[in-house]
Write a protein that holds these residues in place. Sequence first.
Motif, short mmCIF file in Angstrom:
data_model
loop_
_atom_site.label_atom_id
_atom_site.label_comp_id
_atom_site.label_asym_id
_atom_site.label_seq_id
_atom_site.Cartn_x
_atom_site.Cartn_y
_atom_site.Cartn_z
N PHE A 6 -3.14 -10.84 9.82
CA PHE A 6 -1.75 -11.11 9.40
C PHE A 6 -1.50 -10.57 7.99
N ASP A 7 -2.50 -10.72 7.11
CA ASP A 7 -2.32 -10.31 5.71
C ASP A 7 -2.30 -8.79 5.56
N ASP A 8 -2.72 -8.07 6.60
CA ASP A 8 -2.71 -6.61 6.55
C ASP A 8 -1.43 -6.02 7.14
N LEU A 9 -0.50 -6.88 7.55
CA LEU A 9 0.73 -6.41 8.17
C LEU A 9 1.91 -6.61 7.23
N LEU A 10 2.75 -5.59 7.11
CA LEU A 10 3.95 -5.68 6.28
C LEU A 10 5.19 -5.62 7.17
N LEU A 11 6.20 -6.41 6.81
CA LEU A 11 7.45 -6.45 7.57
C LEU A 11 8.39 -5.36 7.10
N ASP A 12 9.28 -4.99 8.00
CA ASP A 12 10.29 -3.98 7.70
C ASP A 12 11.55 -4.66 7.15
N ALA A 13 12.46 -3.89 6.57
CA ALA A 13 13.76 -4.39 6.15
C ALA A 13 14.80 -3.30 6.35
N ARG A 54 7.14 -4.28 17.60
CA ARG A 54 6.04 -3.91 16.70
C ARG A 54 6.41 -2.74 15.79
N ASP A 55 7.52 -2.08 16.10
CA ASP A 55 7.95 -0.99 15.22
C ASP A 55 8.48 -1.52 13.89
N ARG A 56 8.69 -2.85 13.80
CA ARG A 56 9.15 -3.42 12.53
C ARG A 56 7.96 -3.93 11.70
N LEU A 57 6.76 -3.58 12.13
CA LEU A 57 5.55 -3.92 11.38
C LEU A 57 4.85 -2.63 10.95
N ARG A 58 4.12 -2.72 9.88
CA ARG A 58 3.25 -1.62 9.46
C ARG A 58 1.91 -2.20 9.00
N TYR A 59 0.85 -1.45 9.28
CA TYR A 59 -0.50 -1.90 8.97
C TYR A 59 -0.99 -1.26 7.68
N GLN A 60 -1.56 -2.06 6.78
CA GLN A 60 -2.10 -1.52 5.52
C GLN A 60 -3.56 -1.93 5.32
N GLY A 61 -4.22 -2.35 6.39
CA GLY A 61 -5.60 -2.83 6.26
C GLY A 61 -6.63 -1.72 6.23
N PRO A 62 -7.90 -2.09 6.23
CA PRO A 62 -8.98 -1.11 6.06
C PRO A 62 -9.39 -0.39 7.33
N ASN A 63 -8.91 -0.85 8.50
CA ASN A 63 -9.40 -0.28 9.76
C ASN A 63 -8.23 0.16 10.65
N PRO A 64 -7.81 1.41 10.56
CA PRO A 64 -6.66 1.89 11.35
C PRO A 64 -6.85 1.73 12.86
N LYS A 65 -8.10 1.60 13.31
CA LYS A 65 -8.34 1.42 14.74
C LYS A 65 -7.69 0.12 15.23
N ILE A 66 -7.70 -0.92 14.37
CA ILE A 66 -7.05 -2.18 14.74
C ILE A 66 -5.56 -1.96 14.95
#
Length: 498
Positions: free
Chosen positions: A104-111, A472-484
């Motif tokens: 959850f902490d690796d996901l950013l919301l859109d605006a 899910r298009d309104r989310l973006r991932y910023q974590g260490p593992n793009p495979k997730i």
Amino acid sequence: MPERFVPVINYNTCRVCKRCVNECSYQALDFKDGKVVPAGGCVACGRCISVCPASSMEIRTVPSQFPPHGNWTERIRRGIYAQAGSGGVLLSSCGTDGDHPVIFDDLLLDAAQVTNPSIDPLREPVETVTLLGGRPGKVDVSENGVMRLEGGEKPIVVMDMPLMIGHISLGSVSYNTQKSFFMAAKELNIIAGSGEGGLHPDFYQYADHICTEIASGRFGINPEYLKKAAAVEIKIGQGAKPGHGGHLPGEKVTPLISQTRMIPLGTDALSPYPHHDIYSIEDLAQLISVTKEAVEYNKPVGVKIAAVHNVAAIASGVVRAGADFITIDGFKGGTGSSMRVIRDHAGLPIEVAVAVVDKRLTDEGLRNRVTVCAGGGVRCSADMIKVLALGADVAMVSTAPMVALGCRVCQQCHRGLCSWGIATQREDLMQRLDPEVGAQRVVRLFSAWNEELKEVMGAMGIDSVESLVGNRDRLRYQGPNPKIAEIMGVKHIGEGWG
């Protein structure tokens, strides 16, 4: 074994009222030679701090007394010492406290900006009403304009927000705790889970806001329990202990629990690991069908599964078996008592589980036939919003409302000594929780989350929670593992729409 926590008393301000000693259910404080002193066994529940009239109490974490070692951590060594002394399995409560990443902490919301304007929820309606139950799938329109719902109309529960209080059984928590949750659910117009083990007669007045549970032990089930509830759920698995049944220690089986669960007084209530009449999807379909017949097809009947590695395929089978809703309980889900080795090492994070289930059901044309509920690690409104965007219709929350009641997450529920009166059956401790006060605290918490949901949807330019579900298009991932991110179907930060 070295202590993990120690109460520290400021003797300059202590009034020697001994309230801290009397309130400590773990007997970690004593009164000797005219003053309060630590007696060992502190679990950092914080009760002494809350009752001290002079703010003279403090709980400190004891620095590690073990030689440092990168591999043989203090946690590992404490476990070895405990098992070498007892020869038994290690039990614990609440969700896993291991140092696992929180997706959850690796996901950013859109605006919304410029081309997709935002919505001001103070001036324009933003809808959060949510439906729980089977969906018609699609509407067929004949040449003469007659509409027909595929599969016919199905029973549905209307909730004012996409939140439900998860299944927390009477026995794992006190009478007043469960009453607080049911009162809150009624006032919020949402659903609360009964948990395993029946429903106390006093709580049938809230039954139209309760989802009852059929677990493998079948404790406390009777026709009234099924027919009066808003919905019925068949529990196959639980996120905190996938593959295991429920475990209620005998010391918690008081006369009240014995009567409600219809089990002998003072005996351990151990549910079998599997349902002994379910060994295939066909068996599950039969139980779903029998349950629907028992409730005269007037209540939604769902299935709860733990998030495990093959969860998407299992969910597909559950929907094909006829479930009206499916609940997915993630790896970090809470529990009143579980083997630590299972709690800390088995399962799948809910973020990944709900995304792959939503995708699988969509690909197979099943998603519009079922409500998806998801829980297990939803800590705040941001987590709730993200789990909806990942594919859940309803966020299931259990630990957060317990924290609202006063729980400090000290992980001692299985001992039955909860000093806050939440996870205990001791009469003197239960009286510490006022259900009226508790219910209002949960109402305020969930109302606040729902307001924050409206604010975020407005910022995204979304006017209905249905349009957020699976978006899910309104989310973006910023974590260490793009495979997730790839598995969840979420783009990496920096990638645009389309």
